[in-house]
Design a protein around this motif. Structure first.
Motif, mmCIF file in Angstrom:
data_model
loop_
_atom_site.group_PDB
_atom_site.id
_atom_site.type_symbol
_atom_site.label_atom_id
_atom_site.label_comp_id
_atom_site.label_asym_id
_atom_site.label_seq_id
_atom_site.Cartn_x
_atom_site.Cartn_y
_atom_site.Cartn_z
ATOM 1 N N HIS B 54 -91.645 -29.374 -10.993
ATOM 2 C CA HIS B 54 -90.620 -28.524 -11.593
ATOM 3 C C HIS B 54 -89.370 -28.444 -10.722
ATOM 4 O O HIS B 54 -88.246 -28.447 -11.217
ATOM 5 C CB HIS B 54 -91.180 -27.124 -11.837
ATOM 6 N N ALA B 55 -89.592 -28.396 -9.411
ATOM 7 C CA ALA B 55 -88.441 -28.372 -8.499
ATOM 8 C C ALA B 55 -87.652 -29.674 -8.653
ATOM 9 O O ALA B 55 -86.421 -29.682 -8.660
ATOM 10 C CB ALA B 55 -88.923 -28.207 -7.065
ATOM 11 N N ALA B 58 -85.581 -29.520 -11.638
ATOM 12 C CA ALA B 58 -84.418 -28.644 -11.437
ATOM 13 C C ALA B 58 -83.327 -29.379 -10.683
ATOM 14 O O ALA B 58 -82.147 -29.291 -11.031
ATOM 15 C CB ALA B 58 -84.831 -27.390 -10.686
ATOM 16 N N LYS B 97 -90.025 -27.129 -23.105
ATOM 17 C CA LYS B 97 -90.365 -26.031 -22.189
ATOM 18 C C LYS B 97 -89.758 -26.287 -20.815
ATOM 19 O O LYS B 97 -89.222 -25.382 -20.171
ATOM 20 C CB LYS B 97 -91.884 -25.915 -22.060
ATOM 21 N N GLU B 101 -86.827 -24.164 -18.854
ATOM 22 C CA GLU B 101 -87.027 -23.672 -17.501
ATOM 23 C C GLU B 101 -85.889 -24.111 -16.593
ATOM 24 O O GLU B 101 -85.356 -23.324 -15.815
ATOM 25 C CB GLU B 101 -88.356 -24.193 -16.972
ATOM 26 N N ARG B 104 -82.773 -22.259 -17.325
ATOM 27 C CA ARG B 104 -82.814 -20.874 -16.817
ATOM 28 C C ARG B 104 -82.316 -20.818 -15.393
ATOM 29 O O ARG B 104 -81.552 -19.943 -15.022
ATOM 30 C CB ARG B 104 -84.246 -20.332 -16.899
ATOM 31 N N ILE B 105 -82.755 -21.784 -14.579
ATOM 32 C CA ILE B 105 -82.357 -21.744 -13.176
ATOM 33 C C ILE B 105 -80.907 -22.188 -13.004
ATOM 34 O O ILE B 105 -80.270 -21.890 -11.993
ATOM 35 C CB ILE B 105 -83.342 -22.574 -12.302
ATOM 36 N N LEU B 106 -80.368 -22.922 -13.996
ATOM 37 C CA LEU B 106 -78.973 -23.355 -13.905
ATOM 38 C C LEU B 106 -78.008 -22.326 -14.465
ATOM 39 O O LEU B 106 -76.799 -22.372 -14.227
ATOM 40 C CB LEU B 106 -78.792 -24.675 -14.691
#
Lengths: 448, 291, 179
Positions: B54-55, B58, B97, B101, B104-106
């Motif tokens: 996931h990292a 991102a 999904k 995610e 969301r972090i961006l």
């Protein structure tokens, strides 16, 4: 599809309804010939259409057959004569199917008999014309390894024995015409169109090899001593381009070490051929045994993932290859074939999975054993009959269990490799099965 | 003409600035406009990629989103970066999904990944956007009597289904460009094998053996140079030749693709940073211009 | 961190439908692991296998299939894959080895088993935003200027702090496992 018992009046009705008493078989290989003979032996008439100049199909090109190591031509050629001599079989070689219309019991068929520029009724097959012909081109029967003239027969037992002129290579020097005592050559000949009725059709179009040049990593096409299984058959065959001497194509030397690569163009999702091609394990073993027969001191190694010895006598043949003939079985799929420029040897990169040891193994020759495929034009041919092919490209059968030789169109049947890879006995069996199904239609569903 | 936003990755600006410079100069000559990406981050290849999926999404996702603010497709000049960006783009386009995610972090930077821009490796820009014909026309000083081996790099060409650059078993783009520029493209054993770069972290000795395997196979064909299209490959294939016992005369020059094309296009070698290459490629350029 | 001595591991099922193989197959990239027929095409193509005695990608897949979870996760072998993907391109059954090893690494990382060099490099990236900030000296800036490039490289160091907080700090571990 079970037919109900017919009443007397139904039988009479059919007799007057006029079911054609002819059948059409498309493809003159071993399956098609079997079908033709079985139908003709019941008294019906069969048109046997074959696109190449001779019947015999792939089996005519093979040297030996598995598992008995019978000489292929020896057991096949009597068949060729039988078909040619049979009063009930009309051989239409060098011909293509043009169109099909109608339905079971009364199909209307159009066939193009391509001009061979030699009159069949006059040619005695003496070969004097060929001796005079100045043009030499690669011979398709020998997979390009040997040569033929522009006027030729593909192999000595070609049936019919009529010669054919390959007009694309012919330079029209007319030396053949002058040489022919029977005046059989006609350079002005044109294609002939034939039209006839048949009650049933059997598709027996056989197979082609997977194009192994698509495996760049195996070096076929780049390295001369990497050949495929059919080229190998022609090299070991006494009637082949090297008179049966198994030699390297690069320098004519006798190979002391041969590697056979299995599962090429079969069981490969990356090349869209996920299915197993059924015959390659057995013919690979047969080829390795033949290598040892030709040269007992040479070593023959088969690179495999599994050995599928599914049929009668096959497991025994596999064991005999290993223990009696000394064929080496190396469990590991060959990854790469390269040529060592210093030694001239071919090197196979493979992992011995039994020892977890990746290694380079040297050979003088590599034989790639490809999977077999539907012929290129199969989809187009069957489309003329309203039949479709499966995603794998084979003829779609009506029911895998109870209609394995029936297509989805009543009156049209399929046999041999046209509906999937199979060996010679299975092809012959299907030929008979298809003949049976066809004659049920031709006989109007009951004895006279 | 086509415009791209350039993603250099971590390594090129520091370890191979001549590659960055020559890319800009050559593409400019061929009519492709490049803008630098400001405020980029590491794409996460190899290391972050291995410890947290996931990292990784991102990090590469942010670069894809940044490119969207430039409204230009990304040009990646490093194989590992090109592979990462394309892989993550594929993942985000097919896994909503994951996309949610990442977005969301961006979000608090005001960035969003929508998927509207493409990622291209340098080879694709030459092949698809500029085209062989245009390059051929732009050649003013062709090479002659120069033999070169092309090294494509694993992450540039594989996995084919995702990166779609060239035939993974028999790639030809660099070879084609070599021939267009008048030199001879030489085939060699193991052309599609890895340079060994990714192994440097865990086992330098094995990495060097793998790199030398490539060099040996190339040397067997008597070439004058190696042409690369990835930062790591270029550094690795150069570096392994400085191992124990390696002689200076037998070292094969390694140059990046734009450095090779430049002189043939009439560009001054000094603008291509030739002097920064550790192994002097003077014998490659001898037939074109004095270096 | 070499491969431990092979002895009977507790709870290993020793058949290809093991819990561990199912665990891998459930992750993206691991789906086709059970298609493997152990033919060795991958290992024959692998450069790492060529130059080491211990690394055999086929055997790692075999161990996963047979359920040797502890041995595989404790081993450094899955971290030796260079992700060159030559094996993947060639595998006739469609097994994506590099992706499977990524899944193994991901699971190992969740359990705190990461080789030091990977840990150190990741920490470096999470600290600076890119890999080579420490190496970016004045000399290199001069070189860049001489080459006509912008001497500043302009990498962002803030975003990785968010990445670190979200994915690499203890409290947020659960969120990582949400699919």
């Amino acid at each position: 599809m079970m037919m109900p018992a017919r009443t007397k009046s139904q039988k009479q009705a059919t007799a007057t309804k006029k079911v054609s008493q002819n059948a059409l078989v498309v493809g003159g290989g071993v399956a098609g010939m079997q079908a033709a003979l079985d139908i003709a032996n019941q008294g019906f008439k069969v048109y046997l259409v074959e696109k190449s100049p001779s019947i015999g199909g792939r089996m005519a090109m093979l040297d030996k057959t598995f598992p008995t190591l019978d000489c292929s031509a020896c057991i096949l050629t009597p068949r060729l004569s039988e078909v040619a001599r049979h009063p009930g079989i009309k051989l239409l070689t060098y011909s293509d199917l043009e169109s099909v219309s109608g339905k079971a019991g009364s199909f209307r068929v159009r066939v193009i008999k391509r001009a061979r520029y030699v009159k069949e009724e006059l040619c005695a097959g003496c070969g004097e014309c060929s001796k005079e012909c100045p043009v030499e081109v690669p011979n398709e029967f020998d997979w390009g390894l040997g040569f033929r003239k522009a006027i030729y027969v593909g192999f000595p037992q070609s049936t019919p024995s009529t010669y054919t002129i390959d007009m694309e290579s012919c330079i029209k020097c007319k030396r053949c015409e002058r040489a022919c005592e029977r005046k059989a050559i006609d350079l002005e000949m044109e294609d002939e169109r034939l039209e006839f009725d048949v009650g049933a059709i059997i598709i027996a179009t056989g197979y082609r090899l997977f194009d192994v040049a698509r495996y760049y990593r195996l070096g076929y096409g780049r390295i001369p001593d990497v050949i495929h299984a059919m080229e190998y058959e022609r090299l070991i065959n006494a009637a082949g381009p090297t008179h049966g001497h198994l030699v390297r194509l690069s320098d004519g030397r006798i190979p002391q070490s041969i590697g056979f690569v299995q599962c090429v163009g079969a069981r490969d999702v990356t090349k869209d051929v996920p299915y197993c091609s059924r015959v390659c394990c057995m013919y690979g073993i047969k080829n390795a045994v033949m290598a040892k027969e030709h040269n007992p001191d040479a070593d023959a190694t088969i690179y495999y993932a599994d050995i599928r010895a599914f049929g009668k006598g096959f497991e025994e043949f596999y064991e005999m290859a290993r223990s009696r003939f000394g064929v080496k079985f190396f469990r590991g799929r060959a990854a790469e074939v390269r040529r060592d420029s210093r030694t001239g040897k071919l090197v196979v990169r493979v992992e011995d999975t039994e020892k977890a040891q990746p290694q380079d193994v040297e050979h003088d020759m590599i034989v790639i054993c490809p999977g077999i495929q539907p012929p290129e034009d199969l989809a187009k041919i069957v489309e003329k009959m309203g039949i479709s092919v499966t995603t794998d490209g084979y003829v779609d059968v009506a029911n895998r269990y109870f209609g394995p030789v029936d297509t989805k169109v009543p009156g049209i049947f399929v046999c041999g490799c046209a509906d999937g890879p199979k060996d010679i006995p299975d092809s012959v069996t299907e030929g008979s099965a298809a003949a049976m199904k066809a004659t049920i239609i031709l006989s109007g569903g009951g004895a006279a | 003409m086509k415009e791209f936003v350039l993603y250099t990755g971590c390594t090129a600006p520091v370890r191979l600035p001549q590659y960055e410079a020559s890319v800009k100069v050559v593409l400019d000559k061929l009519g492709v406009k490049i803008v630098d990406m400001k405020g980029a981050n590491c794409c996460g290849a190899q290391y972050v990629e291995s410890v947290n999926r996931h990292a990784f999404a991102a990090m590469s996702g942010r670069i894809l989103a940044l490119a969207e603010t430039y409204d230009r497709d990304i040009l990646a000049i490093c194989g590992a970066c090109s592979g990462s960006l394309k892989w993550i783009k594929h993942s985000l386009d097919n896994d909503w999904k994951l996309k949610d995610e990442v977005n969301r972090i961006l979000a608090d930077e005001g960035l969003e990944y929508t998927g509207k821009i493409q990622v291209k490796h340098l080879l694709q820009v030459f092949h698809e956007d500029i085209g062989y014909d245009a390059i051929k026309e732009a050649i003013v000083k062709p090479y002659s009597a120069v033999r070169l081996a092309a090294h494509y790099g694993c992450h540039v060409t594989r996995p084919f289904d995702i990166v779609k650059v060239d035939d993974p078993e028999n790639p030809t783009i660099i070879d084609h460009l070599i021939e267009i520029a008048g030199a001879t493209a030489v085939d060699y054993t193991g052309k599609t094998r890895c340079c060994g770069g990714p192994m440097l972290a865990m086992d330098q000795e094995v990495a060097t053996k793998i790199g030398m395997d490539k060099i040996r196979n190339i040397r067997a064909e008597n070439v004058d140079g190696i042409v690369t299209a990835c930062v790591f490959c270029d550094i690795q294939l150069t570096q392994v030749q400085f191992g124990e016992g390696a002689q200076d005369e037998s070292r094969i020059p390694v140059l990046t693709l734009p450095q090779f094309l430049g002189p043939a296009l009439g560009i001054e070698p000094s603008r291509l940073g030739i002097g920064y290459n550790k192994i002097s490629p003077s014998r490659v350029f001898a037939s074109v211009v004095e270096v | 961190m070499s491969e431990p001595e092979h002895g009977p591991e507790k709870d290993v099922e020793y058949h290809p439908n093991s819990r561990f193989s199912q665990e891998i197959a459930a992750e993206p990239g691991g789906e086709y692991i059970r298609k493997c027929i152990q033919c060795g095409l991958c290992t024959a193509s692998c450069m790492v296998a060529n130059y080491t005695d211990k690394y055999r990608p086929r055997r790692i897949i075999q161990k996963i299939l047979l359920g040797e979870r502890e041995q595989v996760l404790a081993s450094e072998l899955p971290w030796l894959c260079m992700t060159c993907r030559l094996c993947e391109e060639r595998c006739q059954e469609g097994v994506s080895l590099a992706e499977i090893f990524h899944v193994v690494r991901d699971i190992a990382a969740r359990e705190g088993r990461v080789p030091k060099v990977f840990k150190d490099t990741v920490n470096q990236v999470l600290k600076d935003g890119w890999l080579l900030k420490d190496a970016f000296s004045d000399f290199i800036q001069d070189d860049r200027t001489d080459l006509g490039l912008n001497p500043e490289v302009n990498f962002d160091g803030e975003f990785v702090k968010k990445v670190k907080k979200r994915y690499f700090e203890q409290g947020d571990k659960e969120e990582v496992k949400d699919e």
